[in-house]
Design an enzyme around this catalytic site. Structure first.
Site, PDB file in Angstrom:
ATOM      1  N   MET A 121     -31.936  44.535  27.868  1.00  0.00           N
ATOM      2  CA  MET A 121     -30.587  44.356  28.405  1.00  0.00           C
ATOM      3  C   MET A 121     -29.706  45.520  27.939  1.00  0.00           C
ATOM      4  O   MET A 121     -28.478  45.401  27.881  1.00  0.00           O
ATOM      5  CB  MET A 121     -30.010  43.008  27.945  1.00  0.00           C
ATOM      6  CG  MET A 121     -30.848  41.837  28.467  1.00  0.00           C
ATOM      7  SD  MET A 121     -29.934  40.310  28.652  1.00  0.00           S
ATOM      8  CE  MET A 121     -29.475  39.984  26.967  1.00  0.00           C
ATOM      9  N   LEU A 153     -29.566  49.855  23.490  1.00  0.00           N
ATOM     10  CA  LEU A 153     -30.874  50.067  22.850  1.00  0.00           C
ATOM     11  C   LEU A 153     -30.728  50.395  21.371  1.00  0.00           C
ATOM     12  O   LEU A 153     -29.818  51.109  20.959  1.00  0.00           O
ATOM     13  CB  LEU A 153     -31.622  51.198  23.552  1.00  0.00           C
ATOM     14  CG  LEU A 153     -31.888  50.990  25.050  1.00  0.00           C
ATOM     15  CD1 LEU A 153     -32.713  52.154  25.613  1.00  0.00           C
ATOM     16  CD2 LEU A 153     -32.587  49.665  25.325  1.00  0.00           C
ATOM     17  N   HIS A 189     -36.001  48.406  20.196  1.00  0.00           N
ATOM     18  CA  HIS A 189     -36.417  48.797  21.553  1.00  0.00           C
ATOM     19  C   HIS A 189     -37.232  50.086  21.502  1.00  0.00           C
ATOM     20  O   HIS A 189     -38.230  50.229  22.205  1.00  0.00           O
ATOM     21  CB  HIS A 189     -35.188  49.046  22.441  1.00  0.00           C
ATOM     22  CG  HIS A 189     -34.356  47.839  22.703  1.00  0.00           C
ATOM     23  ND1 HIS A 189     -33.050  47.730  22.285  1.00  0.00           N
ATOM     24  CD2 HIS A 189     -34.631  46.678  23.344  1.00  0.00           C
ATOM     25  CE1 HIS A 189     -32.549  46.572  22.671  1.00  0.00           C
ATOM     26  NE2 HIS A 189     -33.492  45.914  23.304  1.00  0.00           N
ATOM     27  N   GLY A 229     -40.480  42.133  21.309  1.00  0.00           N
ATOM     28  CA  GLY A 229     -40.356  42.161  19.849  1.00  0.00           C
ATOM     29  C   GLY A 229     -40.494  40.771  19.248  1.00  0.00           C
ATOM     30  O   GLY A 229     -40.081  39.772  19.863  1.00  0.00           O
ATOM     31  N   LYS A 244     -38.826  39.523  16.926  1.00  0.00           N
ATOM     32  CA  LYS A 244     -37.552  38.882  16.570  1.00  0.00           C
ATOM     33  C   LYS A 244     -37.269  37.717  17.525  1.00  0.00           C
ATOM     34  O   LYS A 244     -36.822  36.656  17.125  1.00  0.00           O
ATOM     35  CB  LYS A 244     -36.391  39.874  16.606  1.00  0.00           C
ATOM     36  CG  LYS A 244     -35.113  39.249  16.056  1.00  0.00           C
ATOM     37  CD  LYS A 244     -33.913  40.112  16.273  1.00  0.00           C
ATOM     38  CE  LYS A 244     -33.486  40.102  17.692  1.00  0.00           C
ATOM     39  NZ  LYS A 244     -32.410  39.259  18.108  1.00  0.00           N
ATOM     40  N   ASP A 245     -37.562  37.948  18.818  1.00  0.00           N
ATOM     41  CA  ASP A 245     -37.400  36.882  19.812  1.00  0.00           C
ATOM     42  C   ASP A 245     -38.750  36.201  20.005  1.00  0.00           C
ATOM     43  O   ASP A 245     -39.321  36.204  21.099  1.00  0.00           O
ATOM     44  CB  ASP A 245     -36.874  37.476  21.121  1.00  0.00           C
ATOM     45  CG  ASP A 245     -35.484  38.067  20.946  1.00  0.00           C
ATOM     46  OD1 ASP A 245     -34.572  37.315  20.601  1.00  0.00           O
ATOM     47  OD2 ASP A 245     -35.327  39.294  21.117  1.00  0.00           O
ATOM     48  N   SER A 297     -30.650  44.281  16.294  1.00  0.00           N
ATOM     49  CA  SER A 297     -30.269  43.476  17.458  1.00  0.00           C
ATOM     50  C   SER A 297     -29.039  44.118  18.081  1.00  0.00           C
ATOM     51  O   SER A 297     -28.180  44.643  17.360  1.00  0.00           O
ATOM     52  CB  SER A 297     -29.924  42.051  16.999  1.00  0.00           C
ATOM     53  OG  SER A 297     -29.171  41.386  17.992  1.00  0.00           O
TER      54      SER A 297
HETATM   55  O1  PAF Z   1     -34.968  40.111  25.213  1.00  0.00           O
HETATM   56  C1  PAF Z   1     -34.180  40.539  26.096  1.00  0.00           C
HETATM   57  O2  PAF Z   1     -33.505  41.554  25.948  1.00  0.00           O
HETATM   58  C2  PAF Z   1     -34.041  39.764  27.407  1.00  0.00           C
HETATM   59  O3  PAF Z   1     -34.175  38.400  27.178  1.00  0.00           O
HETATM   60  C3  PAF Z   1     -35.026  40.239  28.489  1.00  0.00           C
HETATM   61  C4  PAF Z   1     -36.461  40.025  28.072  1.00  0.00           C
HETATM   62  C5  PAF Z   1     -34.794  41.721  28.791  1.00  0.00           C
HETATM   63  C6  PAF Z   1     -34.789  39.455  29.784  1.00  0.00           C
HETATM   64  O4  PAF Z   1     -33.511  39.655  30.279  1.00  0.00           O
END
Ligand code: PAF
Length: 280
Positions: A30, A33, A37, A148, A150-151, A186
């Site tokens: 999203m 960065l 990322h 990642g 983290k999520d 983040s």
């Molecule tokens: O983790 C993220 O940044 C978002 O949830 C993603 C995977 C790009 C989907 O919009």
């Protein structure tokens, strides 16, 4: 590096590369960065012949009271970083082309994986994530897609969706990248005031202390969650959404710690919600 906004053009580019036999690596983001990322992009570049990064602040994964409007956006800096990393294409579609008027098709993973933890506090969030990723996977046709740790819950949900819908991409999960004091990188860290930023390090430090306790022989999850809550609350200014000790495959709470276990937390500091986890 090419910057593509048009969905049909993005699809054409990817089809061309696939026909040549190239492997496509995909890093969905999203934007805003950060080093996390960049580690995904670096790995995609190593594994694949053609690297696509999408930048799209997906409105459908934000609840009505959440931070969609103020989510950090910095396209020119993101493009600079992608260029520096050797990304082949940045795909930055418009909201209107991803969700035209009348859009009414949703992809939803049901059950424990999406209902627990983040699902409890962010209802509808994962439905937005799985819908946008299905669209992005259909456009980019990636061989490998990078996420990642983290999520962690998001990655589990996406893996299940990809498996159950027979989407032809392999999900690669990479370790959380951290700042020097341990705070997980983040995009939302940019919301933190300098004082909040200092305090935020307690999240990972409490996870590390919990890990030590388990290694010393503590097997009772309630003692571990109490320890973490105590350390975070001692710092002041935090509101905890959850601290949980769960099975890393099912995300179900465990009644005793044995084998691989995930400890995961979500907490607010001021107006910023942070999440982190550790696998032990
Ligand atoms: O983790 C993220 O940044 C978002 O949830 C993603 C995977 C790009 C989907 O919009």
């Amino acid at each position: 590096m090419e910057i593509i906004k048009d969905i049909a053009l993005m699809r054409t580019r990817c089809r061309e590369r696939k026909l040549k036999g190239d492997k496509i690596g995909f890093v969905p983001t999203m934007g805003a960065l950060h080093k996390g990322h960049l580690s995904l992009i670096k790995r995609a570049r190593e594994d694949c012949d053609f690297t696509v990064v999408s930048i799209f602040v997906n409105p459908t994964q934000f609840g009505p009271e959440e931070d969609f409007k103020r989510y950090p956006r910095n396209l020119s800096e993101d493009l600079r970083l992608c260029e520096e990393e050797g990304v082949d294409v940045v795909f930055a579609p418009l909201k209107e082309s991803m969700y035209p008027d009348g859009f009414s098709t949703w992809v939803e993973v049901k059950g424990m994986l999406t209902e627990t933890l983040e699902g409890t506090f962010r209802p509808g969030h994962f439905k937005g994530v799985t819908t946008v990723l299905t669209k992005l996977f259909n456009i980019v046709l990636p061989d490998y897609s990078y996420f990642g740790e983290k999520d962690y819950q998001q990655a589990m949900v996406v893996k299940k969706m990809v498996q159950e819908l027979n989407i032809d991409t392999e999900i690669i999960l990479l370790p959380t990248v951290r700042e020097r004091d341990g705070l997980a990188c983040s995009s939302r860290n940019s919301y933190l005031s300098p004082e909040e930023r200092k305090k935020a390090a307690v999240l990972y430090n409490s996870l590390l202390k919990a890990k030590q306790e388990v290694e010393r022989g503590e097997k009772d999850p309630s003692i571990i969650t109490s320890l973490i809550r105590h350390l975070i609350e001692k710092e002041g200014s935090f509101k905890i959404d959850y601290v949980a000790v769960v099975n890393p495959d099912t995300l179900e709470p465990v009644d005793r710690i044995r084998g691989k276990t995930l400890i995961t937390i979500a907490a607010w500091i001021g107006g910023t919600r942070l999440i982190d986890n550790i696998l032990i």
